[in-house]
Design a protein around this motif. Structure first.
Motif, PDB file in Angstrom:
ATOM      1  N   THR A  84      -7.757   4.287  13.980  1.00 25.55           N
ATOM      2  CA  THR A  84      -7.078   3.040  13.603  1.00 25.55           C
ATOM      3  C   THR A  84      -6.665   2.240  14.823  1.00 25.55           C
ATOM      4  O   THR A  84      -6.598   2.735  15.936  1.00 25.55           O
ATOM      5  N   LYS A 133     -12.939  10.734   3.602  1.00 28.29           N
ATOM      6  CA  LYS A 133     -13.214  11.994   4.283  1.00 28.29           C
ATOM      7  C   LYS A 133     -14.310  12.765   3.552  1.00 28.29           C
ATOM      8  O   LYS A 133     -15.219  13.326   4.176  1.00 28.29           O
ATOM      9  N   ALA A 164      -0.973  10.815   8.845  1.00 25.75           N
ATOM     10  CA  ALA A 164      -1.460  11.951   8.068  1.00 25.75           C
ATOM     11  C   ALA A 164      -2.460  11.475   7.019  1.00 25.75           C
ATOM     12  O   ALA A 164      -3.520  12.073   6.830  1.00 25.75           O
ATOM     13  N   GLU A 165      -2.125  10.357   6.363  1.00 24.59           N
ATOM     14  CA  GLU A 165      -3.026   9.820   5.354  1.00 24.59           C
ATOM     15  C   GLU A 165      -4.377   9.470   5.965  1.00 24.59           C
ATOM     16  O   GLU A 165      -5.424   9.832   5.447  1.00 24.59           O
ATOM     17  N   VAL A 166      -4.316   8.760   7.089  1.00 23.79           N
ATOM     18  CA  VAL A 166      -5.550   8.363   7.749  1.00 23.79           C
ATOM     19  C   VAL A 166      -6.358   9.586   8.153  1.00 23.79           C
ATOM     20  O   VAL A 166      -7.578   9.578   8.146  1.00 23.79           O
ATOM     21  N   SER A 167      -5.640  10.655   8.497  1.00 24.57           N
ATOM     22  CA  SER A 167      -6.342  11.862   8.921  1.00 24.57           C
ATOM     23  C   SER A 167      -6.900  12.649   7.741  1.00 24.57           C
ATOM     24  O   SER A 167      -7.406  13.745   7.911  1.00 24.57           O
ATOM     25  N   GLY A 168      -6.762  12.090   6.541  1.00 20.02           N
ATOM     26  CA  GLY A 168      -7.368  12.726   5.384  1.00 20.02           C
ATOM     27  C   GLY A 168      -6.527  13.826   4.774  1.00 20.02           C
ATOM     28  O   GLY A 168      -7.017  14.628   3.995  1.00 20.02           O
ATOM     29  N   VAL A 169      -5.251  13.877   5.119  1.00 19.11           N
ATOM     30  CA  VAL A 169      -4.365  14.852   4.491  1.00 19.11           C
ATOM     31  C   VAL A 169      -4.022  14.349   3.087  1.00 19.11           C
ATOM     32  O   VAL A 169      -3.673  13.188   2.920  1.00 19.11           O
ATOM     33  N   ASN A 170      -4.152  15.229   2.105  1.00 16.69           N
ATOM     34  CA  ASN A 170      -3.760  14.858   0.749  1.00 16.69           C
ATOM     35  C   ASN A 170      -2.242  14.931   0.655  1.00 16.69           C
ATOM     36  O   ASN A 170      -1.662  15.955   0.298  1.00 16.69           O
ATOM     37  N   PRO A 173      -8.088   7.446   1.893  1.00 19.47           N
ATOM     38  CA  PRO A 173      -8.695   8.079   3.060  1.00 19.47           C
ATOM     39  C   PRO A 173      -9.335   9.433   2.725  1.00 19.47           C
ATOM     40  O   PRO A 173     -10.307   9.825   3.368  1.00 19.47           O
ATOM     41  N   GLN A 174      -8.764  10.100   1.697  1.00 18.08           N
ATOM     42  CA  GLN A 174      -9.384  11.384   1.346  1.00 18.08           C
ATOM     43  C   GLN A 174     -10.787  11.186   0.789  1.00 18.08           C
ATOM     44  O   GLN A 174     -11.695  11.970   1.069  1.00 18.08           O
ATOM     45  N   LYS A 185       0.804  -1.219   0.000  1.00 17.79           N
ATOM     46  CA  LYS A 185       0.000   0.000   0.000  1.00 17.79           C
ATOM     47  C   LYS A 185       0.840   1.275   0.000  1.00 17.79           C
ATOM     48  O   LYS A 185       1.360   1.690   0.989  1.00 17.79           O
ATOM     49  N   ALA A 236      -6.881  15.784  12.269  1.00 21.53           N
ATOM     50  CA  ALA A 236      -7.823  15.206  11.311  1.00 21.53           C
ATOM     51  C   ALA A 236      -8.899  16.222  10.946  1.00 21.53           C
ATOM     52  O   ALA A 236      -9.821  15.936  10.203  1.00 21.53           O
ATOM     53  N   LEU A 286      -7.846   2.493   2.903  1.00 21.17           N
ATOM     54  CA  LEU A 286      -6.439   2.300   3.265  1.00 21.17           C
ATOM     55  C   LEU A 286      -5.843   1.081   2.580  1.00 21.17           C
ATOM     56  O   LEU A 286      -4.643   0.961   2.441  1.00 21.17           O
ATOM     57  N   ARG A 287      -6.684   0.141   2.233  1.00 19.97           N
ATOM     58  CA  ARG A 287      -6.237  -1.061   1.542  1.00 19.97           C
ATOM     59  C   ARG A 287      -6.987  -1.184   0.227  1.00 19.97           C
ATOM     60  O   ARG A 287      -8.065  -0.617   0.072  1.00 19.97           O
ATOM     61  N   GLU A 330     -10.511  -1.162   7.212  1.00 21.02           N
ATOM     62  CA  GLU A 330      -9.452  -0.386   6.549  1.00 21.02           C
ATOM     63  C   GLU A 330      -9.659  -0.364   5.041  1.00 21.02           C
ATOM     64  O   GLU A 330      -9.327   0.606   4.370  1.00 21.02           O
ATOM     65  N   PHE A 378     -12.356   2.041   4.303  1.00 19.60           N
ATOM     66  CA  PHE A 378     -11.875   3.400   4.485  1.00 19.60           C
ATOM     67  C   PHE A 378     -10.894   3.823   3.371  1.00 19.60           C
ATOM     68  O   PHE A 378     -10.472   4.973   3.308  1.00 19.60           O
TER      69      PHE A 378
END
Ligand SMILES: Nc1ncnc2c1ncn2[C@@H]1O[C@H](COP(=O)(O)OP(=O)(O)OP(=O)(O)O)[C@@H](O)[C@H]1O
Ligand SMILES: Nc1ncnc2c1ncn2[C@@H]1O[C@H](COP(=O)(O)OP(=O)(O)OP(=O)(O)O)[C@@H](O)[C@H]1O
Ligand SMILES: [Mg+2]
Ligand SMILES: [Mg+2]
Lengths: 300, 343, 506, 343
Positions: free
Chosen positions: C337, C329, D227-233, C325-326, B343, C358, C305-306, C300, C303
């Motif tokens: 997580t 969002k 950062a990714e998980v937090s939705g940061v591009n 993730p975007q 990933k 976030a 992530l995978r 995940e 969301f």
């Protein structure tokens, strides 16, 4: 500036005070420049001056800053070996504005122009060194053959000018082919690697190697030696002692003496004339001399 | 229920087959940088068959030796999440001192005029000890004051270069004894720098993969806390890591002196970037804990094959720079495919 | 001196960090062959006390006697040598190294030549892994393990030192019942061998099951020590928190609305297959299962992530593509997580930065500048509500106790106020008091019509909070059950172990 | 019990006092690098009072402007856990193109002979756009191919330098229009480079501390996965970070052209190390997530105060290198005291 004016005022009646000369060299990693500095130091010591040597390490802005600091410090005269001859305008302006005598050495910022008042030049034209190599090569090799040119750091003016001098002469002969021009960055070992690769690539077509400095010429001879190629003509520039010895031994065909002594001490002499009220010539030419097996004894 | 079990079995079989293929692709991807090297070699030798002559190949190897050896030491440093900017300067300093102790007695500008000709072991030991000692100073600064490796070794870079210049007043030291020059010579067709390089590769490989020192390097870079809570003496190991990097500079200095026959104070200026590049191209990661010896070797080879090839092909000097930059980037992009699935 | 009776005596231990007095003169005495629980709220100083003992943070003042001898000025290496080992609260894997290298780090077996004896190392690893009943290749890299497996490796490592005293700092926070049982049987065996264990956990039932004695700490002070059989839950909580907690699972009943999120036949490459479920507005969907059931992977993947292989996701009846993730969002999905260190906290940043990270866009004013005032207010509000113990919000989050770090993360995600909130093990490592507070907040969000998916390995939490419970087993959904009063843990376990399924067509 | 509460109260008071003192020491430690700067200034001005003349102080500021401005961009890069080795080359490329578009019509060696004198806005925009664009290429490579920043920017470093050399055949471009030279001039006693530097500091500070872009930079450097998980591009922000660094090179190029009155292809060779050093001395950490704008400014000041002071004091060239190295290390060691208790 006020402060600078005062300071030079001090320096004016510095009859009994020690005279300090700021010497801004372009690069102390360059062996040849260290000879100029040595000569200047010797001359200054002889005349009872203090020489404050600053090394810009080929950084033109740093050189400017160093000269500015010298002005703040209130030196009596400034000698500069330009990093970039086209960029000396601000230095010339700042130093003349402060009323301090300025002598450029080794690299000529004025080209064919005359320097402004209070500014002097002692040295030669880099392009001549390249021409001398080229002309002597024709003498040795004849008007036919393959040549490799080992350039210094491509960003360095000396490298560009010396190469230009080589090309100017060699291009006049149809039988001469410039096989390759590569940057050895003034480094012995890089030049050696490049020459090794040239030997592979061009084989017997490679008849001569012209190097922008002696270090790279020495590197080239190492590679040629190892490959058993004693037929290839190699020349350097600078006439550092190792190179002169090699010319005497016959392992190097020629080098070009740029008279470090003449330039270094010449610069200080001009300063001494100005400080004692004389008006020296604006430009003192110090000529390049080709060092060959015939005349090498004069240089050892 | 029966259907269920069948499905599960199917899945299992399928996933086993998948796994095999995946493992195969994995392998290819894992060694992506070798693929890049092979591509490079193929392209160059098609364009210029002389490239493949044994003599030229030995040249390529010998040319990679100097920064290749330094890249070995840097592999340790970078795996431990550090950096060493001083390697070029250490080479110059170790080299110039060694050279000054290894001049022939008849040398015209003899550094120690009163000194006769010393046995070759003296300059060799001098280079190794100076390299290792200054490296240890780097490591000590990093370990005991906690300053970033970047700063410690940047400081060392300018300090060591300053001392080198001062040592000889900026002049080169030449006319070295045959014993030193021998280090740049050949045995039969094989250049001695290549043999030294090979030996250093072997030593580095043993250290990194078969000693607890090696394990500690990975732990320090991978997770310094894990190293600490496992009772690893982090400080001692950091000193050793940088000392080893310094030692490789000493070895590289000897190869340099042997090949060139003299050492000048500006020697190896800027080589730190080349050596770090070799290490990084070979997949050693600046995020720490990841890296291999063979990676550093392949990285150094890519650089020397590239430079050799560009010269053989007669590429113009400005273009050489540009092409070198592009190919380094492309090679590493090819190598990056190995992470594509993660990933 | 009370020789021979106690293996360890810590007397009047003080430990100060800049701005924080973590331990204010506390005692701890451990007998031979004793399992001794150390309890206290998040930030009480439990881990700090243990770090003093193992030589990571030498105490500011106070004495430590081990086997009757005063031990001073020692480091971790020496502590390990004299027979103290520790399972740390924060996992410390060297990620890109093998299991074997991780276990034997710093004490690799050597050949006669002084080189590392890899063959022996792998054999020794297999033996140790057998002890904890874990069947993994010793050459496998740590990155390729799940959090639970990594935790098991840490346990194996601590045991492999053959220490006389083993400290276990929340070893079960990442484990499910199956592994916990396994761990307990190992602990009992160690006890039989005369070894002593210090056991830290926030799961009260575990304490009553395994420990002989309990020592309680609060705010860096020693409260007292009791035999476990003389204790009960209420008393223990009172000692820890200083007050009673009326309700652990303050679930507010609220009207459940339309389907918000609908997932059908979601599969990834290898971890799970054909997972279908939905969540309604105002609903809390609990997700239960054993370690490795694939719960984390499902959410995940959901969301972004995978990578997903197949399946469909609908929000408000419309199909959505979530590949990052975007995208999630944009669709107002948020995810807390599972792995706090990997993709949770920003270790070097402050509590403040960690909390709003976030939510950056929410605090951008019309002028495009960041609204520090409002962000500070909001963060401070949450610090108060869930009692995050920190000198101020500008403390580096790494300097907080584990539980408090987790609380900051919970705050981060609650602050985002998403439409769909996914929480993966939200209360891992959080003390009883704060847990109740967090449950209340989750419940409130649901009350506002948000949809919540909560993964938890603690069945009481799942059963206390969920409206419906989805159970997974080996990558498949085995049941989606309406929560009701009579539901038992045993019933859920049937689904979790794959012995029952309510979805025959799957 | 009563005694107990008293004790607790006592303790509380004591700890409050302790806390105050501690907080004070904290503050001193936190700004350790400023302490180092002040020490340096004091020592130099005692040894050479001319250092404190307003003219010299303005000189010092102006001298720090070029690498200081690049250090601002690098602050973003390094906080995000990256590195940019190409800044020196980007300066040269942006500068030489701008210079070639900004020559007076009477210039003896005019790059575009047919071109008259363009308005000064043209070379200015050219420098900024080239800088930002090449920076964005760096960022794009890093974000979309996943290659290490070290490799991407090392490649860009040699590529951009190669193109710069090719652009003029290795020759400098001089005789620039007054509009460009003005950028190196003074307004009253204040050098314009200082004004530009000040402006850039302000912009950088706003971006880093008061925009979501700034927050994202810290997030990316602090933990890219989180950062990714937090939705940061992350990708977009990486491109922006390096584009900004490139932009600062464009600005620095203009200051360079203004001060020097010409641009040569070797301009700013090796400045990447100086600019990175300035950033690092100022406490921005290569481990990511940590760094400030004022740190970069103080770091750049330390370097220029040091260089100016050493020149004023007439320290010999070789010794200057050595002393510079030592002082950089010592300054950062002083700064490190802030972490001393946190072993
Ligand atoms: N390195 C540090 N720097 C500053 N403060 C610290 C540091 N380590 C711990 N603390 C503080 O010490 C206190 C005790 O922390 P500790 O980790 O011991 O708590 P704990 O009882 O283990 O809590 P938890 O149950 O959450 O793990 C906390 O307030 C924490 O913020
Ligand atoms: N990085 C990975 N590499 C290989 N296999 C993995 C990886 N991550 C997870 N797995 C496998 O995927 C399956 C499910 O993982 P995981 O344990 O995270 O599920 P889970 O239901 O979320 O469990 P829990 O949340 O209780 O830890 C397991 O079989 C595990 O071994
Ligand atoms: Mg804890
Ligand atoms: Mg999970």
């Amino acid at each position: 500036g006020d402060t600078a004016g005062e300071d030079t005022g001090d320096a004016g009646d510095a009859g009994d005070e020690a005279v300090t000369i700021g010497f801004a060299t372009c690069n102390m990693n360059d062996t040849f420049q260290t000879y100029i500095v040595d000569a200047a130091t010797a001359k200054a010591t002889e005349l009872g001056y203090t020489l404050d040597v600053q090394d810009a390490q080929e950084d033109v802005v740093k050189q400017q800053d160093q000269v500015n600091a010298m002005i703040s410090q209130g030196v009596d005269a400034i000698v500069v070996v330009p990093v970039d001859t086209s960029a000396m305008g601000p230095i010339t302006d700042a130093v003349t504005e402060a009323g301090i005598p300025l002598v450029y050495v080794n690299r000529n910022p004025f080209g064919t122009d005359t320097p402004p008042e209070g500014v002097y030049y002692v040295g030669s034209q880099e392009i001549v060194a390249g021409r001398l190599q080229g002309e002597y090569l024709i003498e040795l090799m004849g008007e036919e053959g393959g040549v490799g040119i080992l350039m210094g750091l491509l960003t360095n003016e000396g490298a560009v000018k010396r190469t230009e001098g080589n090309e100017e002469i060699l291009s006049q002969y149809e039988g001469i082919e410039i096989l390759a021009k590569e940057a050895g960055d003034w480094q012995y070992d890089k030049a050696m690697a490049i020459t090794e690769n040239w030997i592979t690539a061009y084989g017997d077509d490679l008849n001569a190697v012209l190097a922008n400095n002696d270090g790279m010429a020495i590197g080239a001879t190492q590679a040629l030696d190892a490959a058993g190629r004693d037929d290839v003509i190699v020349m350097g520039v600078d006439a550092i002692p190792d190179a002169v010895n090699m010319v005497a031994e016959g392992t190097l065909d020629a080098t070009v003496l740029q008279d470090a002594d003449g330039q270094g001490s010449g610069g200080i002499e001009v300063v001494s004339k100005v400080l004692s009220g004389d008006t020296p010539e604006p430009i003192t030419w110090i000529d390049f001399v080709l060092v060959t097996p015939e005349n090498v004894a004069d240089f050892q | 229920m029966a259907e269920d079990t069948k499905k599960i079995k199917d899945n299992k079989e399928k996933s086993e087959r998948d796994e095999k293929i995946e493992r195969y692709i994995e392998l290819l991807k894992k060694y992506g940088i070798i693929v890049a090297l092979i591509l490079l070699v193929v392209v160059i030798s098609v364009a210029e068959p002389k490239f493949l002559s044994p003599k030229n190949l030995f040249n390529v190897l010998a040319q990679s030796a100097i920064y290749g050896i330094m890249a070995l030491g840097l592999t340790f440093v970078i795996i431990s999440k550090g950096i060493d900017l001083s390697v070029g300067s250490l080479l110059a300093f170790a080299g110039i001192v060694a050279a000054s102790l290894g001049q022939v007695s008849t040398a015209t500008t003899k550094y120690f005029p009163s000194l006769g000709e010393l046995p070759v072991l003296v300059p060799i030991l001098a280079a190794l000890i100076i390299g290792a000692l200054l490296g240890a100073v780097n490591g000590g600064l990093i370990a005991f004051t906690g300053i970033p490796a970047f700063i410690a070794t940047l400081g060392m870079m300018t300090i060591a270069r300053g001392f080198t210049l001062m040592y000889t007043g900026g002049k080169p030291v030449s006319q070295l004894i045959p014993g030193i020059k021998f280090l740049g010579d050949k045995i039969g067709p094989i250049p001695i720098p290549v043999i030294i390089y090979g030996l250093m590769i072997f030593i580095t490989w043993i250290l990194l993969n078969h000693t607890s020192f090696g394990k500690n390097i990975y732990a320090i870079g991978g997770n310094i806390k894990a190293a600490e809570v496992s009772g690893v003496n982090v400080k001692k190991n950091l000193v050793m890591i940088y000392a080893f990097a310094g030692l490789t500079c000493g070895v590289a200095a000897l190869v340099f002196a042997g090949r060139v026959g003299s050492v000048h104070p500006g020697a190896a200026l800027g080589y730190e970037l080349t050596a770090i590049a070799a290490t990084t191209i070979g997949g050693t990661s600046h995020t720490g804990g990841i890296g291999t010896v063979w990676g550093a070797v392949v990285g150094a080879l890519i650089l020397s094959v590239l430079r050799n090839g560009l010269t053989l092909l007669g590429v113009q000097a400005y273009w050489q720079q540009i092409v070198e930059g592009v190919i380094i980037i492309v090679a590493v992009i090819i190598d990056m495919r190995k992470n594509a699935k993660k990933k | 001196m009370t020789e021979n009776k106690n293996i360890l005596e810590m007397k009047d231990i003080v430990k100060t960090f800049p701005g924080v007095k973590a331990l204010k003169g506390v005692d701890l005495n451990i007998g031979y062959g004793e399992i001794h629980a150390v309890m206290g709220e998040n930030g009480a100083g439990k881990s700090t006390l243990m770090k003093c003992l193992i030589g990571i943070h030498p105490q500011t003042s106070g004495q430590i006697y081990f086997e009757g001898k005063l031990i001073e000025n020692y480091n971790t290496a020496e502590a390990l040598k004299i027979g103290i080992s520790m399972i740390h609260q924060e996992l410390n894997p060297v990620e890109f190294r093998s299991i074997a290298e991780n276990i034997w780090l710093g004490r690799e077996p050597k050949t006669k030549l002084g080189l590392v004896d890899h063959k022996k190392m792998y054999e020794m690893t297999k033996e140790v892994l057998k002890k904890i009943d874990l069947n993994e290749d010793p050459k496998k890299l740590m990155v390729d393990l799940t959090v639970a497996k990594m935790q098991m490796i840490e346990i194996a490592k601590a045991i492999s030192y053959n220490a006389k005293l083993i400290i276990m700092d929340e070893p079960t926070s990442a484990l499910t019942n199956k592994e916990i049982k396994q761990l307990f049987s190992i602990m009992r065996k160690l006890k039989e061998e005369g070894k002593s264990i210090i056991y830290i956990s926030h799961k009260l039932d575990e304490i009553f099951e395994i420990s002989d004695k309990v020592s309680v700490y609060r705010d860096g002070k020693y409260i007292g020590t009791e035999d476990t059989d003389k204790m009960d839950t209420a008393k223990l909580i009172k000692m820890m928190v200083g007050r009673d907690i009326d309700e652990m699972f303050p679930k507010v009943e609220c009207p459940i609305g339309d389907i918000k999120l609908e997932v059908s036949k979601l599969s990834d490459r290898s971890h799970f297959k054909n997972v279908s479920f939905n969540v309604r507005k105002g609903e809390i969907l609990g997700v239960a299962g054993l370690v490795g059931a694939g719960r984390t992977e499902v959410i995940e993947t959901l969301f972004g992530l995978r990578t997903r292989m197949s399946g469909q996701v609908k929000i408000d009846g419309k199909e959505v593509m979530i590949n990052s993730p975007q995208d999630a969002k944009v669709n107002k999905i948020a995810l807390l997580t599972e792995d706090r260190r990997l993709n949770g906290i920003f270790p070097m940043l402050t509590v403040f930065q960690n909390a709003f990270m976030a939510n950056i866009d929410k605090y951008v004013k019309k002028s495009k500048l960041f609204d520090h005032k409002k962000a500070t207010e909001d963060v401070n509000k949450f610090v108060d509500i869930i009692k995050i113990k920190t000198p101020n919000i500008y403390q580096k989050i790494e300097n907080l106790s584990g539980g408090n770090q987790q609380k900051v993360l919970v705050a981060r995600w609650l602050m985002t106020e998403p439409e769909i909130l996914i929480l993966d093990e939200p209360t891992r490592g959080i003390d009883v008091g704060a847990k109740a507070e967090i449950h209340r907040l989750i419940s409130t969000l649901a009350g506002q019509g948000k949809s919540i998916i909560m993964i938890s390995s603690e069945l009481p939490e799942i059963m206390g909070m969920s409206d419906r419970i989805m159970v997974m087993h080996e990558g498949k959904v085995t049941g989606i059950i309406d929560n009701h009063k009579d539901l038992t843990q045993e019933e859920l376990m049937l689904y979790a172990t794959g012995q029952a399924t309510s979805l025959p067509n799957n």
